[in-house]
Design a protein around this motif. Structure first.
Motif, mmCIF file in Angstrom:
data_model
loop_
_atom_site.group_PDB
_atom_site.id
_atom_site.type_symbol
_atom_site.label_atom_id
_atom_site.label_comp_id
_atom_site.label_asym_id
_atom_site.label_seq_id
_atom_site.Cartn_x
_atom_site.Cartn_y
_atom_site.Cartn_z
ATOM 1 N N ILE A 19 6.111 3.690 -26.949
ATOM 2 C CA ILE A 19 7.048 3.771 -25.830
ATOM 3 C C ILE A 19 7.893 5.048 -25.870
ATOM 4 O O ILE A 19 8.119 5.675 -24.834
ATOM 5 C CB ILE A 19 7.964 2.530 -25.814
ATOM 6 N N MET A 20 8.345 5.460 -27.053
ATOM 7 C CA MET A 20 9.227 6.631 -27.145
ATOM 8 C C MET A 20 8.583 7.902 -26.598
ATOM 9 O O MET A 20 9.212 8.620 -25.815
ATOM 10 C CB MET A 20 9.705 6.806 -28.589
ATOM 11 N N PRO A 21 7.331 8.229 -26.951
ATOM 12 C CA PRO A 21 6.719 9.429 -26.352
ATOM 13 C C PRO A 21 6.542 9.302 -24.844
ATOM 14 O O PRO A 21 6.604 10.305 -24.129
ATOM 15 C CB PRO A 21 5.367 9.540 -27.050
ATOM 16 N N ALA A 22 6.339 8.086 -24.358
ATOM 17 C CA ALA A 22 6.196 7.900 -22.912
ATOM 18 C C ALA A 22 7.498 8.261 -22.202
ATOM 19 O O ALA A 22 7.484 8.918 -21.156
ATOM 20 C CB ALA A 22 5.803 6.460 -22.609
ATOM 21 N N GLU A 64 10.762 12.202 -19.135
ATOM 22 C CA GLU A 64 11.899 13.109 -19.030
ATOM 23 C C GLU A 64 11.434 14.543 -18.757
ATOM 24 O O GLU A 64 12.012 15.245 -17.920
ATOM 25 C CB GLU A 64 12.698 13.054 -20.332
ATOM 26 N N ARG A 65 10.373 14.984 -19.432
ATOM 27 C CA ARG A 65 9.835 16.332 -19.180
ATOM 28 C C ARG A 65 9.327 16.461 -17.753
ATOM 29 O O ARG A 65 9.548 17.481 -17.090
ATOM 30 C CB ARG A 65 8.715 16.640 -20.178
ATOM 31 N N ASP A 66 8.643 15.420 -17.270
ATOM 32 C CA ASP A 66 8.129 15.454 -15.898
ATOM 33 C C ASP A 66 9.259 15.514 -14.875
ATOM 34 O O ASP A 66 9.181 16.247 -13.895
ATOM 35 C CB ASP A 66 7.254 14.225 -15.625
ATOM 36 N N GLN A 67 10.326 14.741 -15.106
ATOM 37 C CA GLN A 67 11.460 14.769 -14.189
ATOM 38 C C GLN A 67 12.138 16.129 -14.183
ATOM 39 O O GLN A 67 12.512 16.642 -13.119
ATOM 40 C CB GLN A 67 12.467 13.686 -14.565
ATOM 41 N N LEU A 68 12.274 16.734 -15.346
ATOM 42 C CA LEU A 68 12.863 18.069 -15.421
ATOM 43 C C LEU A 68 12.017 19.069 -14.653
ATOM 44 O O LEU A 68 12.536 19.898 -13.895
ATOM 45 C CB LEU A 68 13.009 18.496 -16.881
ATOM 46 N N SER A 69 10.704 18.979 -14.810
ATOM 47 C CA SER A 69 9.798 19.881 -14.096
ATOM 48 C C SER A 69 9.908 19.672 -12.582
ATOM 49 O O SER A 69 9.951 20.649 -11.822
ATOM 50 C CB SER A 69 8.363 19.631 -14.561
ATOM 51 N N GLU A 70 9.950 18.416 -12.160
ATOM 52 C CA GLU A 70 10.066 18.138 -10.731
ATOM 53 C C GLU A 70 11.376 18.671 -10.155
ATOM 54 O O GLU A 70 11.393 19.244 -9.064
ATOM 55 C CB GLU A 70 9.980 16.625 -10.486
ATOM 56 N N ARG A 71 12.481 18.484 -10.887
ATOM 57 C CA ARG A 71 13.772 18.987 -10.410
ATOM 58 C C ARG A 71 13.763 20.508 -10.321
ATOM 59 O O ARG A 71 14.304 21.089 -9.383
ATOM 60 C CB ARG A 71 14.899 18.515 -11.332
ATOM 61 N N THR A 72 13.132 21.151 -11.298
ATOM 62 C CA THR A 72 13.051 22.613 -11.278
ATOM 63 C C THR A 72 12.244 23.086 -10.084
ATOM 64 O O THR A 72 12.657 23.998 -9.362
ATOM 65 C CB THR A 72 12.423 23.126 -12.585
ATOM 66 N N LYS A 73 11.089 22.462 -9.860
ATOM 67 C CA LYS A 73 10.242 22.848 -8.730
ATOM 68 C C LYS A 73 10.926 22.580 -7.398
ATOM 69 O O LYS A 73 10.776 23.343 -6.443
ATOM 70 C CB LYS A 73 8.905 22.110 -8.805
#
Length: 131
Positions: free
Chosen positions: A53-56, A61-70
């Motif tokens: 669960i922790m890596p998921a 979190e990485r995906d959300q950061l990428s989406e916010r940046t884009k």
């Protein structure tokens, strides 16, 4: 075995790799705990589920950061900002200086030492400067 965090496994460790490693520890009777995260392999804890669960959550979190940046890129562009390095104009001081030094007969390696930049950058500057 006690560890402060899971970084000792290396950056390429996947949850499956960690689960296999934990199975090896369990087979050898080695108890394992991550001190920072409060995770342990004792029977009272479900280490396998936590390792999965922790890596998921980290990936989420990485995906959300990428989406916010884009999503922010068009907004920044509308305010006149753009991503990446700034372009060096042909009339920049270093570009002019590189051209002057080249006209004096200096080699790009020598010019790079004088203006304190890389030789590749000097070649870039010289291609911008009409000699």
């Amino acid at each position: 075995m006690k560890s402060w965090s899971g970084n000792w496994t290396g950056s390429d460790a996947t949850p499956a790799t960690l689960l296999e490693l934990l199975d090896v520890f369990k087979a050898r009777g080695i108890k394992f705990s991550l001190l920072r995260d409060g995770i342990a392999t004792d029977p009272a804890s479900e280490m396998g589920a936590m390792v999965t669960i922790m890596p998921a959550f980290a990936q989420l979190e990485r995906d959300q950061l990428s989406e916010r940046t884009k999503a922010g890129m068009p907004v920044a562009a509308s305010h006149g900002r753009k991503a990446g390095r700034r372009e060096v104009p042909a009339n920049h001081l270093y570009v002019k200086r590189a051209g002057v030094l080249k006209n004096r007969g200096l080699k790009p390696a020598d010019i790079s030492e004088i203006i304190r930049t890389s030789r590749a950058t000097v070649y870039c500057y010289l291609s911008m400067e009409p000699v």
